[in-house]
Write an enzyme that holds these catalytic residues in place. Structure first.
Site, PDB file in Angstrom:
ATOM      1  N   ASP A   7       0.884  -1.165   0.000  1.00  0.00           N
ATOM      2  CA  ASP A   7       0.000   0.000   0.000  1.00  0.00           C
ATOM      3  C   ASP A   7       0.924   1.219   0.000  1.00  0.00           C
ATOM      4  OD1 ASP A   7      -2.256   1.681   0.249  1.00  0.00           O
ATOM      5  OD2 ASP A   7      -2.000   1.738   2.426  1.00  0.00           O
ATOM      6  N   GLU A  66      -0.939  -1.489  -4.895  1.00  0.00           N
ATOM      7  CA  GLU A  66      -2.176  -0.753  -5.138  1.00  0.00           C
ATOM      8  C   GLU A  66      -1.894   0.439  -6.037  1.00  0.00           C
ATOM      9  OE1 GLU A  66      -5.727   1.620  -2.809  1.00  0.00           O
ATOM     10  OE2 GLU A  66      -4.494   0.219  -1.683  1.00  0.00           O
ATOM     11  N   ASP A 138      -2.504   0.783   7.361  1.00  0.00           N
ATOM     12  CA  ASP A 138      -1.737   0.659   6.113  1.00  0.00           C
ATOM     13  C   ASP A 138      -1.289  -0.782   5.875  1.00  0.00           C
ATOM     14  OD1 ASP A 138      -1.521   3.497   5.089  1.00  0.00           O
ATOM     15  OD2 ASP A 138      -0.771   3.754   7.129  1.00  0.00           O
TER      16      ASP A 138
END
Length: 173
Positions: A7, A66, A138
């Site tokens: 992420d 991502e 996260d």
């Protein structure tokens, strides 16, 4: 197969590592690379070193990252894009194949709803990986990216995508 989910962030980069064996998804590790609040070049250096450390420690077979969209502040968007590019460069330097997923794809894969909120994603990650506690936000997002790749990137659809083919509405596109 061992999957490293990422992420990306310019100040805080979540990572999550899972193993898949058949239908089993097993938690290995998760955490955050904290780049802090220094200048962008200083943060990029920390992110690259952190990615290298994670790759050396956990030896993933593949990375899933991502795709981040930010539209509020153009300067922040540009900075995040530069940090994301550095993260991807670190993964490439570790000789990892890289898959990319949008937040919509991740939420759809993990929660079943592309408009799920962070709490729903975190809860489903905790359930799917049978975690005893709630992971940091996260890190949970990074684990969700890894789970998305486990669901989409390792089956027939993932193999076709690697060949440049996609399945749309049950047909090759």
């Amino acid at each position: 197969m061992r999957i490293l989910g990422i992420d990306p962030g310019s100040r805080l980069c979540g990572f999550g590592v899972i193993d898949i064996s058949g239908q089993a998804r097993n938690y290995v590790a998760s955490g955050c690379i904290k780049a802090g609040g220094g200048s962008l070049p200083e943060r990029v250096k920390i992110l690259l070193a952190g990615i290298e450390e994670v790759c050396n420690a956990y030896r993933p077979d593949v990375a899933a990252v991502e795709i981040v969209f930010v539209n509020v502040n153009p300067a922040s968007t540009l900075m995040l894009g530069q940090a994301r590019g550095a993260i991807i460069a670190g993964l490439v330097m570790a000789d990892l194949p890289i898959a990319e997923y949008t937040a919509l794809q991740v939420k759809q894969a993990v929660v079943g709803n592309g408009h799920a909120d962070k709490d729903q994603v975190s809860h489903m990650v905790q359930r799917m990986l049978r975690l005893s506690g709630k992971p940091q936000a996260d890190a949970a997002d990074a684990l969700a990216v890894a789970l998305t790749h486990a669901q989409h990137g390792t089956g027939v659809a993932g193999k076709l995508q690697q060949l440049g083919l996609n399945i749309k509405r049950g047909r090759l596109a």
